[in-house]
Scaffold this active site. Structure first.
Site, PDB file in Angstrom:
ATOM      1  N   HIS A  44       0.862  -1.187   0.000  1.00  0.00           N
ATOM      2  CA  HIS A  44       0.000   0.000   0.000  1.00  0.00           C
ATOM      3  C   HIS A  44       0.898   1.236   0.000  1.00  0.00           C
ATOM      4  CE1 HIS A  44      -3.980   1.880   1.570  1.00  0.00           C
ATOM      5  NE2 HIS A  44      -3.225   2.823   1.013  1.00  0.00           N
ATOM      6  N   GLU A  71      -2.601  -1.728  -3.180  1.00  0.00           N
ATOM      7  CA  GLU A  71      -3.672  -0.913  -2.602  1.00  0.00           C
ATOM      8  C   GLU A  71      -3.278   0.555  -2.642  1.00  0.00           C
ATOM      9  OE1 GLU A  71      -5.086  -4.053   0.899  1.00  0.00           O
ATOM     10  OE2 GLU A  71      -4.027  -2.201   1.430  1.00  0.00           O
ATOM     11  N   HIS A 192      -7.915  -5.737   7.416  1.00  0.00           N
ATOM     12  CA  HIS A 192      -7.686  -4.703   8.427  1.00  0.00           C
ATOM     13  C   HIS A 192      -7.997  -5.256   9.823  1.00  0.00           C
ATOM     14  CE1 HIS A 192      -7.056  -0.790  10.241  1.00  0.00           C
ATOM     15  NE2 HIS A 192      -6.637  -0.366   9.063  1.00  0.00           N
TER      16      HIS A 192
END
Length: 243
Positions: A44, A71, A192
């Site tokens: 990410h 991401e 997450h």
């Protein structure tokens, strides 16, 4: 289908960046994760490059053999250009606010419908599977389907927070969102704050869960159990009942 485990290596890059140099080596860790059984690698990159750097993404794209998932916030042109250059197996669109410590909400797929349609179309035209990060809200799932996305990624921090209080209640909205996604033909990812404590219960109760992306908890556990052993432990939880 069994749930696949994608290891997010952002925290490895955070450790490296804290001292400069190249220790730990992000590329080597990613390759080790694959060798130890990980079925994908997630990164990410953020505009300030405080963990994964854009060069890391380019370097990883040359050597990874499992699915590469990038991401990030597609409002950043640099991010969009990077994804189109690398052409990973999957791009996950996340509405990060500038300066946010970590992702903390999914897209409002109704408000941002037009923009997401354009982005999804662009990435899919490039042959990249596209996933939209959403809260466990049936309306947001429906909005994601209307963009033409291939998958959603359910934002699971609320589940993780509620899990220790009331496991059944923690799952309610996620089951409804998953069932709606299944009905609409969307694949389901999740990520997450999933951990060894809460992953099995989630995996066993979310219909059609294709992939989990886990970084922070997995890297923390690796400090105690070792990286190879930790990946095996997470694989066991992600495939509970299958292995």
């Amino acid at each position: 289908m069994p749930t696949r485990l994608s290891v997010n290596i952002n925290k490895v890059a955070t450790l490296r960046n804290s001292r400069g140099g190249n220790n730990p080596n992000v590329v080597k860790v990613a390759l080790d994760c694959e060798r130890f059984g990980a079925e994908g690698i997630t990164v990410h990159p953020r505009p300030d490059e405080r963990h994964i750097r854009y060069q890391d993404v380019l370097d990883l794209s040359q050597v990874l053999t499992t699915e590469f998932n990038i991401e990030g916030n597609p409002t950043e042109k640099k991010f969009v250009d990077l994804v189109l250059q690398v052409k990973p197996a999957q791009v996950t669109l996340v509405p990060d606010a500038l300066g946010a410590v970590t992702s903390n909400a999914g897209w409002d797929t109704i408000e941002h419908r037009s923009r997401l349609i354009d982005l999804v179309g662009m990435f899919k035209e490039a042959g990249i599977r596209t996933s939209i990060f959403v809260d466990a809200d049936e309306r947001m799932v429906e909005g994601a389907a209307e963009t033409g996305a291939d998958r959603i990624e359910l934002y699971t921090e609320p589940y993780a927070h509620q899990y220790s209080i009331d496991q059944s209640l923690a799952l309610n909205s996620f089951i409804k969102a998953a069932e709606r996604a299944n009905a609409l033909g969307l694949g389901i990812n999740a990520g997450h704050d999933l951990s060894l404590d809460n992953l099995r219960y989630f995996q066993q109760n979310i219909p059609g869960l294709l992939e989990v992306s886990i970084g922070h908890a997995l890297i923390c556990d690796a400090l105690y159990y070792g990286l190879e052993n930790t990946i095996q432990l997470y694989l066991r939880e992600a495939k509970a009942g299958l292995i």
